[in-house]
Structures are given as structure tokens and as C-alpha cells.
Scaffold this active site. Sequence first.
Site, PDB file in Angstrom:
ATOM      1  N   LYS A 174       0.877  -1.081   0.136  1.00 14.56           N
ATOM      2  CA  LYS A 174      -0.433  -0.270   0.137  1.00 14.56           C
ATOM      3  C   LYS A 174       0.385   1.240  -0.090  1.00 14.56           C
ATOM      4  O   LYS A 174       2.028   1.051   0.203  1.00 14.56           O
ATOM      5  CB  LYS A 174      -0.571  -0.501   1.336  1.00 14.56           C
ATOM      6  CG  LYS A 174      -2.249  -0.823   0.653  1.00 14.56           C
ATOM      7  CD  LYS A 174      -3.336  -0.619   2.004  1.00 14.56           C
ATOM      8  CE  LYS A 174      -4.304  -1.897   0.698  1.00 14.56           C
ATOM      9  NZ  LYS A 174      -5.417  -1.861   2.391  1.00 14.56           N
TER      10      LYS A 174
ATOM     11  N   ARG B 113      -3.408 -10.346   4.852  1.00 13.71           N
ATOM     12  CA  ARG B 113      -4.330 -10.220   3.148  1.00 13.71           C
ATOM     13  C   ARG B 113      -3.236  -9.057   3.055  1.00 13.71           C
ATOM     14  O   ARG B 113      -2.233  -8.170   2.333  1.00 13.71           O
ATOM     15  CB  ARG B 113      -5.183  -8.755   3.096  1.00 13.71           C
ATOM     16  CG  ARG B 113      -6.185  -8.942   1.820  1.00 13.71           C
ATOM     17  CD  ARG B 113      -6.833  -8.189   1.490  1.00 13.71           C
ATOM     18  NE  ARG B 113      -8.082  -7.771   0.352  1.00 13.71           N
ATOM     19  CZ  ARG B 113      -7.722  -7.193  -0.283  1.00 13.71           C
ATOM     20  NH1 ARG B 113      -6.513  -6.491   0.090  1.00 13.71           N
ATOM     21  NH2 ARG B 113      -8.338  -7.167  -1.502  1.00 13.71           N
TER      22      ARG B 113
END
Length: 267
Positions: free
Chosen positions: A210, A244
Site C-alpha cells: 500500500k 491479506r
Amino acid sequence: MTVARLMGVVNVTPDSFSDGGRFLAPERAIAHARELVADGADLLDLGGESTRPGARGVSAEEELERVAPVLAGLDGVSVPISIDTSKVAVAEAALDAGAEIVNDVTALRQEPALAGLCARRGCGVILMHMQGTPRTMQENPTYDDVVDDVRAFLAERIEFAVGEGIREGRIWVDPGIGFGKTVDHNLELLRRLGELRELGRPVVVGTSRKRFIGALTGREVDERLGGTIASNVLALRAGADVLRVHDVAEMRQAALVAESILRAAAL
Ligand code: HH2
């Protein structure tokens, strides 16, 4: 100490921030998903709509066209499949095709009727925190105290879900790293992740590749594995139940070593 489960990400989208377009062809997505399982994924998260900042929404038909052939191709796969969607029509078709979990980044707010569907089907449900919408969420996110605010939001969404008939035992929660958060908000949430365990539900965390890792390291999206592993190992120590990630093999190795060390410390 529990062992964290790894959720392998399968994005069947042209525009996901880290792997957009790579697995849009169903056969490539299916092969990639099988590879993630071979690498040690405990579950798969299949998504047909990007939620990256600024992403445009897609219709249920388009989303379904992307995920349906992949679900069909994964029939009989050895791990549970989660469908990453906020839409009743997509979730329903995915559950019909064998998915067992609905991962809704809007925590049943975009289409509240999704709650009734999940209640009837008895599937797992992931409720994620997001401030704003993918289009607007990074404009100026503000909180009184990001951890308290996220925890209060998730508590309210659990109450809503249970009120709609979803068994509490089927619910997992997620702080939504990167969804309406500054770099400091993300770091604070990861630092104090343990406080979300007070909700009494398994905690899912998604830091993989991210933007906050890019902001901290100056690295492009395909060069963020080190930051991804560091953030997940610390999340694991803080008590995360599900990680995840896109890079399952590397994360499996990191988690195995980290958990062995932590287990020895707990003896
Ligand atoms: N992050 C993304 C998508 N879905 N679901 C949960 N529960 N938690 C997350 O942190 C999360 C999520 C965004 O990552 P990715 O799927 O890689 O990108 P995109 O949304 O662009 O497809």
C-alpha cells in the site's frame, strides 16, 4: 497464541493499484490463485472492482463478468474463497458459485440489503472501516483518535450486522489500512492494532504494497515487499488473525519464522 491465516489477493481488474490488468484474463487469474494456494494461502480474496483511491466504480454486471469465470475455474479449490464486493448481485452469484465469505470494504453500508443475504446464507462477513468513498477518501481524512473512532465504527457495524440476522461468530473486522487514512493514521492503527481485539472478533489486516509503504520508503508499488512483510509481522505480533497479502510465499516464510519466535517467548 493463534497462528495468523494468510489471505491471498486475486484482483480480476484492469486498474488495481498494485496488479491491475495482470490477471484480468480468467485463465491467468485462476492460475495465479492456484499458485497462491500452493504458496500457502489459507484463503483467497477475489475482487472484480478496484477500490484504490480515485477508482471509478463498475456495474454489478461488469464486476460479475470478471469474477464469475474465475470462480467457476476455482471450483473444488482446497481453501475458502472470499468475494471482495459491496454489491448484493455479485455476492449472491459468488456464493452460488462456492464463495464462503463476503468481504465488504463498505461494511454493509453501500447496499445494506447485503446483510440480509449474508444472514440467509450463513456465510462469513468481513466488515472493513473506510472514511468517505474510494473516490474521495484521501482528500482530508480526519479523526479525533483514529483507533477509538475505527473501533467505535466497527462496533456499530457489528451491531447492525447482528441486528440483520448475521451470527456474530461469522463476523471478522478490518481497520481498512489506506482507506481514508493519512500515513500517520495507518501507523497509529498498526501500532495499536491490539485495541481492535477488544471487539471480540478476528482482526483482518491489509497492508500489502500500500501507498503508506511507498510514502515511507520512496519505493514503487512492485518494490514494497520489505515494507509489506515488516508491517504484517508487527500486525501478527499485535494479534492480527488474518493477513491479506499479494505475496503469499514470502509472507508465509516470514510468518512462520516470526510465529516460531513468538511462540518460544510465550512458553
Ligand atoms: N484492501 C484492498 C481491497 N480490499 N479488503 C479488506 N478487508 N482489507 C483491505 O485492506 C483491503 C480490502 C485494496 O487492495 P487491492 O485489492 O490490492 O487493490 P485494489 O482495491 O486497487 O484492487
